[in-house]
Design an enzyme around this catalytic site. Structure first.
Site, PDB file in Angstrom:
ATOM      1  N   GLY A  52     -33.972   9.447 -16.714  1.00  0.00           N
ATOM      2  CA  GLY A  52     -33.849  10.904 -16.617  1.00  0.00           C
ATOM      3  C   GLY A  52     -33.124  11.368 -17.857  1.00  0.00           C
ATOM      4  O   GLY A  52     -33.434  10.933 -18.969  1.00  0.00           O
ATOM      5  N   SER A  54     -29.612  11.091 -19.533  1.00  0.00           N
ATOM      6  CA  SER A  54     -28.392  10.307 -19.322  1.00  0.00           C
ATOM      7  C   SER A  54     -27.131  11.157 -19.345  1.00  0.00           C
ATOM      8  O   SER A  54     -26.181  10.886 -18.610  1.00  0.00           O
ATOM      9  CB  SER A  54     -28.298   9.179 -20.352  1.00  0.00           C
ATOM     10  N   CYS A  84     -33.968   3.049 -18.503  1.00  0.00           N
ATOM     11  CA  CYS A  84     -33.937   4.115 -19.510  1.00  0.00           C
ATOM     12  C   CYS A  84     -32.572   4.819 -19.530  1.00  0.00           C
ATOM     13  O   CYS A  84     -31.607   4.221 -19.979  1.00  0.00           O
ATOM     14  CB  CYS A  84     -35.095   5.066 -19.260  1.00  0.00           C
ATOM     15  N   ILE A 138     -40.578   6.792 -22.180  1.00  0.00           N
ATOM     16  CA  ILE A 138     -40.488   8.250 -22.240  1.00  0.00           C
ATOM     17  C   ILE A 138     -39.200   8.648 -22.942  1.00  0.00           C
ATOM     18  O   ILE A 138     -38.109   8.471 -22.410  1.00  0.00           O
ATOM     19  CB  ILE A 138     -40.521   8.865 -20.820  1.00  0.00           C
ATOM     20  N   HIS A 173     -40.041   2.582 -17.910  1.00  0.00           N
ATOM     21  CA  HIS A 173     -40.028   3.094 -16.531  1.00  0.00           C
ATOM     22  C   HIS A 173     -40.950   2.306 -15.602  1.00  0.00           C
ATOM     23  O   HIS A 173     -42.106   2.700 -15.407  1.00  0.00           O
ATOM     24  CB  HIS A 173     -40.496   4.556 -16.528  1.00  0.00           C
ATOM     25  N   GLU A 175     -40.971   2.282 -12.469  1.00  0.00           N
ATOM     26  CA  GLU A 175     -41.272   3.064 -11.251  1.00  0.00           C
ATOM     27  C   GLU A 175     -42.470   3.995 -11.465  1.00  0.00           C
ATOM     28  O   GLU A 175     -42.949   4.612 -10.528  1.00  0.00           O
ATOM     29  CB  GLU A 175     -40.025   3.853 -10.807  1.00  0.00           C
TER      30      GLU A 175
HETATM   31  N1  GLN Z   1     -33.778  10.494 -23.527  1.00  0.00           N
HETATM   32  C1  GLN Z   1     -33.085  10.228 -22.303  1.00  0.00           C
HETATM   33  C2  GLN Z   1     -31.605  10.108 -22.510  1.00  0.00           C
HETATM   34  O1  GLN Z   1     -31.171   9.686 -23.525  1.00  0.00           O
HETATM   35  C3  GLN Z   1     -33.576   8.973 -21.620  1.00  0.00           C
HETATM   36  C4  GLN Z   1     -35.015   9.132 -21.289  1.00  0.00           C
HETATM   37  C5  GLN Z   1     -35.440   8.530 -20.007  1.00  0.00           C
HETATM   38  O2  GLN Z   1     -34.641   8.131 -19.160  1.00  0.00           O
HETATM   39  N2  GLN Z   1     -36.731   8.507 -19.842  1.00  0.00           N
HETATM   40  O3  GLN Z   1     -30.890  10.450 -21.627  1.00  0.00           O
END
Ligand code: GLN
Length: 209
Positions: A52, A54, A84, A138, A173, A175
């Site tokens: 998500g 962070s 991630c 992502i 990811h 999931e």
């Molecule tokens: N770019 C997000 C971050 O640094 C991480 C991306 C993700 O969890 N898909 O928080």
């Protein structure tokens, strides 16, 4: 066995769905629990910190006073899977003051290293112990170094999946892949005997940051 998913932001529902799939379709001993408080955390035997944003997830786990409990539990052997953004949070060093890594796995992270959201991509990875797996990246971070962590998969020469005795970390990811093998692998880490903390940030445990 109760398995928690930190439930503030990001791919929460997707991880919960995967755990339900393991429970209902694969008849695994897993009860998914949404974790948004210290009490909910105290009930689980393993924890997933989803992908998500962070900085947002970090702020909320601090605000809801879950952060130190996760650190303590993990250092006492509770398995944690960080995907991630979740990996950024469990890392030793996120190189970003807005997300202080928990120091649970010896990796140095560079956030958003592949570029913007539009530079997201997927590719087939070869994962040690699992085999071919479609990795969906992502706005992913890059693992710049993985000193004491075991590398389970790389992409273009850089680690993308790492583990130690109690932490599994991924920059992609699982999931979103429709493939539950990584979640199953994570479940196999639960209840293994003989966990020993190898974290180099023991001072974190006493809360002296
Ligand atoms: N770019 C997000 C971050 O640094 C991480 C991306 C993700 O969890 N898909 O928080």
């Amino acid at each position: 066995m109760k398995v928690g998913v930190i439930g503030f932001q990001g791919d929460v529902a997707e991880h919960m769905e995967f755990l339900y799939k393991l429970k209902d379709e694969k008849k695994r001993d897993v009860d998914p629990v949404l974790v948004k408080s210290r009490r909910m955390l105290s009930e689980v035997s393993a924890l997933i910190i989803p992908g998500g944003e962070s900085t947002t997830i970090y702020r909320l786990i601090k605000e809801y006073e879950i952060y130190w409990d996760v650190v303590r539990r993990a250092k006492n052997g509770m398995p944690v899977m960080g995907t991630c953004a979740g990996l950024i949070i469990v890392s030793k060093d996120s190189q970003d003051p807005r997300v202080r890594g928990m120091g649970l796995i010896d990796v140095v992270i560079k956030r958003n290293a592949y570029g913007r959201q539009a530079n997201s991509f997927y590719d087939t990875l070869k994962i040690k112990g699992i085999g071919n797996f479609v990795g969906i990246f992502i706005r992913a971070p890059v693992i710049e170094s993985a000193s004491n962590a075991e590398v389970l998969a790389t992409y273009e020469g850089q680690p993308v999946m790492v583990m130690n005795q109690y932490v599994l970390g991924l920059t992609f990811h699982p999931e979103l892949s429709g493939d539950t093998r990584i979640h199953e692998y994570f479940l196999s880490m639960v209840g293994r005997e003989g966990y020993v903390s190898t974290g180099s940030r023991e001072w974190y445990v006493s809360g002296v940051a």
